[in-house]
Write a protein that holds these residues in place. Structure first.
Motif, PDB file in Angstrom:
ATOM      1  N   PRO A 201      18.919  13.203  39.815  1.00 39.87           N
ATOM      2  CA  PRO A 201      19.744  13.695  40.921  1.00 39.87           C
ATOM      3  C   PRO A 201      21.163  14.091  40.523  1.00 39.87           C
ATOM      4  CG  PRO A 201      19.771  11.322  40.917  1.00 39.87           C
ATOM      5  CD  PRO A 201      18.894  11.735  39.751  1.00 39.87           C
ATOM      6  N   ASP A 202      21.536  13.860  39.276  1.00 42.24           N
ATOM      7  CA  ASP A 202      22.938  13.975  38.874  1.00 42.24           C
ATOM      8  C   ASP A 202      23.241  15.303  38.190  1.00 42.24           C
ATOM      9  OD1 ASP A 202      23.463  11.404  39.888  1.00 42.24           O
ATOM     10  OD2 ASP A 202      22.756  10.491  38.017  1.00 42.24           O
ATOM     11  N   ASP A 203      24.527  15.498  37.883  1.00 40.18           N
ATOM     12  CA  ASP A 203      24.998  16.747  37.271  1.00 40.18           C
ATOM     13  C   ASP A 203      24.860  16.757  35.764  1.00 40.18           C
ATOM     14  OD1 ASP A 203      25.737  17.708  39.771  1.00 40.18           O
ATOM     15  OD2 ASP A 203      27.755  16.858  39.636  1.00 40.18           O
ATOM     16  N   SER A 204      24.511  15.630  35.160  1.00 40.58           N
ATOM     17  CA  SER A 204      24.330  15.567  33.712  1.00 40.58           C
ATOM     18  C   SER A 204      22.894  15.168  33.398  1.00 40.58           C
ATOM     19  CB  SER A 204      25.302  14.560  33.085  1.00 40.58           C
ATOM     20  OG  SER A 204      25.118  13.277  33.656  1.00 40.58           O
ATOM     21  N   ALA A 205      22.443  15.518  32.193  1.00 41.46           N
ATOM     22  CA  ALA A 205      21.067  15.235  31.792  1.00 41.46           C
ATOM     23  C   ALA A 205      20.844  13.739  31.635  1.00 41.46           C
ATOM     24  CB  ALA A 205      20.744  15.955  30.490  1.00 41.46           C
ATOM     25  N   ALA A 206      19.605  13.307  31.858  1.00 37.33           N
ATOM     26  CA  ALA A 206      19.198  11.918  31.641  1.00 37.33           C
ATOM     27  C   ALA A 206      18.230  11.864  30.469  1.00 37.33           C
ATOM     28  CB  ALA A 206      18.549  11.346  32.891  1.00 37.33           C
ATOM     29  N   VAL A 207      18.269  10.782  29.711  1.00 38.56           N
ATOM     30  CA  VAL A 207      17.360  10.589  28.573  1.00 38.56           C
ATOM     31  C   VAL A 207      16.478   9.383  28.886  1.00 38.56           C
ATOM     32  CG1 VAL A 207      17.161  10.174  26.105  1.00 38.56           C
ATOM     33  CG2 VAL A 207      19.041  11.569  26.988  1.00 38.56           C
ATOM     34  N   VAL A 208      15.147   9.589  28.820  1.00 40.34           N
ATOM     35  CA  VAL A 208      14.194   8.604  29.315  1.00 40.34           C
ATOM     36  C   VAL A 208      13.161   8.276  28.239  1.00 40.34           C
ATOM     37  CG1 VAL A 208      12.451   8.144  31.083  1.00 40.34           C
ATOM     38  CG2 VAL A 208      14.493   9.464  31.664  1.00 40.34           C
ATOM     39  N   ASP A 209      12.750   7.015  28.166  1.00 38.89           N
ATOM     40  CA  ASP A 209      11.628   6.576  27.331  1.00 38.89           C
ATOM     41  C   ASP A 209      10.479   6.145  28.237  1.00 38.89           C
ATOM     42  OD1 ASP A 209      13.095   6.960  24.992  1.00 38.89           O
ATOM     43  OD2 ASP A 209      13.842   4.898  24.992  1.00 38.89           O
ATOM     44  N   ILE A 210       9.246   6.488  27.857  1.00 42.61           N
ATOM     45  CA  ILE A 210       8.048   6.071  28.590  1.00 42.61           C
ATOM     46  C   ILE A 210       7.162   5.266  27.652  1.00 42.61           C
ATOM     47  CG2 ILE A 210       6.005   6.814  29.858  1.00 42.61           C
ATOM     48  CD1 ILE A 210       7.463   9.334  30.652  1.00 42.61           C
ATOM     49  N   GLU A 211       6.849   4.031  28.039  1.00 41.68           N
ATOM     50  CA  GLU A 211       5.961   3.162  27.276  1.00 41.68           C
ATOM     51  C   GLU A 211       4.695   2.907  28.083  1.00 41.68           C
ATOM     52  OE1 GLU A 211       9.017   0.292  24.880  1.00 41.68           O
ATOM     53  OE2 GLU A 211       8.897   0.029  27.054  1.00 41.68           O
ATOM     54  N   LEU A 212       3.546   2.825  27.402  1.00 43.21           N
ATOM     55  CA  LEU A 212       2.265   2.572  28.042  1.00 43.21           C
ATOM     56  C   LEU A 212       1.668   1.275  27.506  1.00 43.21           C
ATOM     57  CD1 LEU A 212       0.701   6.176  27.871  1.00 43.21           C
ATOM     58  CD2 LEU A 212       2.135   5.186  29.673  1.00 43.21           C
ATOM     59  N   TYR A 213       1.056   0.485  28.386  1.00 39.37           N
ATOM     60  CA  TYR A 213       0.449  -0.788  28.019  1.00 39.37           C
ATOM     61  C   TYR A 213      -0.974  -0.856  28.549  1.00 39.37           C
ATOM     62  CZ  TYR A 213       5.232  -2.275  26.991  1.00 39.37           C
ATOM     63  OH  TYR A 213       6.501  -2.376  26.486  1.00 39.37           O
ATOM     64  N   GLY A 214      -1.913  -1.185  27.659  1.00 38.54           N
ATOM     65  CA  GLY A 214      -3.305  -1.336  28.040  1.00 38.54           C
ATOM     66  C   GLY A 214      -3.767  -2.766  27.936  1.00 38.54           C
ATOM     67  N   ARG A 215      -5.072  -2.974  27.857  1.00 43.89           N
ATOM     68  CA  ARG A 215      -5.637  -4.332  27.826  1.00 43.89           C
ATOM     69  C   ARG A 215      -5.291  -5.089  26.553  1.00 43.89           C
ATOM     70  NH1 ARG A 215     -10.111  -0.797  27.531  1.00 43.89           N
ATOM     71  NH2 ARG A 215     -10.983  -0.639  25.411  1.00 43.89           N
ATOM     72  N   ASP A 216      -4.941  -4.359  25.483  1.00 49.12           N
ATOM     73  CA  ASP A 216      -4.610  -5.014  24.217  1.00 49.12           C
ATOM     74  C   ASP A 216      -3.127  -4.926  23.877  1.00 49.12           C
ATOM     75  OD1 ASP A 216      -7.301  -5.703  23.723  1.00 49.12           O
ATOM     76  OD2 ASP A 216      -7.702  -3.685  22.966  1.00 49.12           O
ATOM     77  N   GLY A 217      -2.306  -4.528  24.841  1.00 44.31           N
ATOM     78  CA  GLY A 217      -0.877  -4.450  24.599  1.00 44.31           C
ATOM     79  C   GLY A 217      -0.359  -3.024  24.596  1.00 44.31           C
TER      80      GLY A 217
END
Length: 358
Positions: A201-217
Motif C-alpha cells: 500500500p505504500d509509496d516505496s517498494a517492499a521486499v518479501v521472503d516466502i517460506e513453505l513447510y510440508g509434513r517433513d519440515g
C-alpha cells in the motif's frame, strides 16, 4: 466452493498449541499506587488492503464497507478504497497487465504521479456501503480511513465465479498491512492452483521472503527469497513455481524484510472450487474455529507448529447439544516446524458446529 466438503484451512488451526506461560507476582499493596491511568482514545487511522479478486472473466465481486459508530471520534474523517495502481501525469496507465504491478513511471520524488480515483467512499458510520465490479480486470485495492471512520473499519470482499477453476463463492476480509503472516492449508498439488497475493500500500517498494513447510519440515524453494513488490501493487505468486515438491498440505510463511504488505492466499481446486485463506491468528493456548456446516462430508484439519517445540492438540467438536470428542481423532501431535493434517470426514453428522482446540 462446494459446501459438502470443507478444509479447516483458516490459519487459526495452525498455531494454537505453541504458547508460553509467564510467572505473575502480586504487587506490594502496602506501597502507594502511583500508576497513572492512561486515557483511552479512539483509533485515528486505519489501513486495509484487498487482493485482486479473480482472473476470471465471469467473476462478480462485491465490496462491503462498514464502520461502527464510536463515541469521541468527532465529526470529521473519511474512508476510501482506491485501486492499487499508479498513473503517470501523461495520462498513460501504469498498471502492468492484470498483475496490478506499478510501472515505476514518474519522478523519483513521486511528483510525476497522480492518485487513482477512489473506487469506494464511505458515507456515514453505522451504515454499510457496497460497490460491485465485474470481470477479470478488477485491480487490488488499498484503503485508508481516518477520523470518525477509523475505529473498527472493515471491508469484506466477496466474489462469485460461475465456472472454471476456482468456481464458487470466494470471500475474504480485506487485511491490514503487516510484516509477518502464516497460512496453513495451502497446497502445491497438481489439482491445486494456489497464489499468495502481496499487496503493497505504500509509496516505496517492499521486499518479501516466502517460506513453505510440508509434513517433513521446510521445503526447498527456488525463487521465494527477496521478492520485490512495487509500490501500490498486488503481486500474485504461484506457490507451485517456488518448489518442485507436490504436496496436499503446505504452510506458507510470508516475512517482510523492508516495508509492509497485506497478504492473502487464494486456493483454487480443479474439482472443489476456490476460496481465500486468511492469515493465522497469534499462537494461543486454546482456539475455536467456527463455521462447519451441517452438510459437510469431508472435513480436514490442517495445523502447523512454529518454533522449536512439538505441540499436542486436544480436538473437540462443539455442536448445538454440547461438546463431543471425534472418535479416533481425539488428539493431534505436531512436530516442530512441520505441517500436520487429519481427515475428520463426516464429523458433524447433520449438525452445524465448531472445532475446539486446546
Amino acid at each position: 466452493m462446494n459446501r459438502t466438503t470443507l478444509s479447516l484451512i483458516a490459519g487459526a488451526t495452525a498455531l494454537a498449541a505453541v504458547t508460553g506461560f509467564a510467572a505473575v507476582t502480586s504487587p506490594d499493596t502496602s506501597a502507594p499506587d502511583t500508576t497513572a491511568t492512561a486515557a483511552e482514545l479512539p483509533v485515528e487511522r486505519t489501513s486495509l488492503t484487498c487482493p485482486t479478486p479473480s482472473v476470471s472473466d465471469l467473476a462478480e465481486t462485491t465490496y462491503t464497507s462498514f464502520t461502527p459508530v464510536t463515541k469521541g471520534t468527532g465529526s470529521d474523517g473519511k474512508a476510501e478504497l482506491r485501486p492499487a495502481v499508479t498513473e503517470s501525469t501523461d495520462g498513460e496507465d501504469a498498471k502492468d497487465g492484470k498483475t496490478g504491478k506499478a510501472s515505476g513511471k514518474g519522478d523519483k520524488d513521486g511528483k510525476g504521479e497522480k492518485e487513482a480515483k477512489a473506487f469506494l467512499t464511505a458515507k456515514e458510520p453505522g451504515k454499510p456501503l457496497a460497490e460491485d465490479v465485474s470481470g477479470s480486470d478488477s485491480p487490488a485495492l488499498v484503503g485508508t480511513a481516518d477520523g470518525k471512520f477509523a475505529p473498527g473499519w472493515t471491508v469484506q470482499q466477496t466474489t462469485e465465479v460461475a465456472a472454471g477453476t476456482g468456481r464458487g463463492l470466494l470471500g475474504a476480509a480485506c487485511t491490514a498491512p503487516d510484516t509477518d503472516f502464516w497460512f496453513p492449508g495451502a497446497s502445491t498439488a497438481a489439482d491445486r492452483t494456489d497464489y499468495v497475493h502481496l499487496v503493497n500500500p505504500d509509496d516505496s517498494a517492499a521486499v518479501v521472503d516466502i517460506e513453505l513447510y510440508g509434513r517433513d519440515g521446510a521445503l526447498e524453494t527456488t525463487t521465494g527469497e527477496g521478492i520485490t513488490v512495487a509500490p501500490h501493487s498486488d503481486d500474485p505468486v504461484l506457490l507451485s513455481t517456488l518448489t518442485t515438491e507436490k504436496l496436499d498440505n503446505v504452510t506458507v510463511h510470508v516475512s517482510v524484510r523492508s516495508g509492509r504488505v497485506g497478504a492473502s492466499v487464494q486456493a483454487l481446486d480443479d474439482k472443489l472450487g476456490g476460496d481465500w485463506l486468511g492469515a493465522s491468528v497469534d499462537p494461543a493456548g486454546s482456539l475455536v474455529i467456527p463455521g462447519i456446516p451441517k452438510d459437510a462430508t469431508a472435513v480436514r484439519l490442517i495445523a502447523f507448529a512454529p518454533g522449536d517445540a512439538d505441540a499436542d492438540l486436544k480436538v473437540r467438536l462443539a455442536s448445538p447439544t454440547g461438546q463431543i470428542t471425534p472418535a479416533g481423532n481425539e488428539t493431534l501431535h505436531l512436530k516442530a516446524g512441520m505441517t500436520g493434517a487429519v481427515d475428520l470426514g463426516d464429523v458433524m453428522r447433520g449438525e452445524p458446529g465448531s472445532l475446539v482446540l486446546t
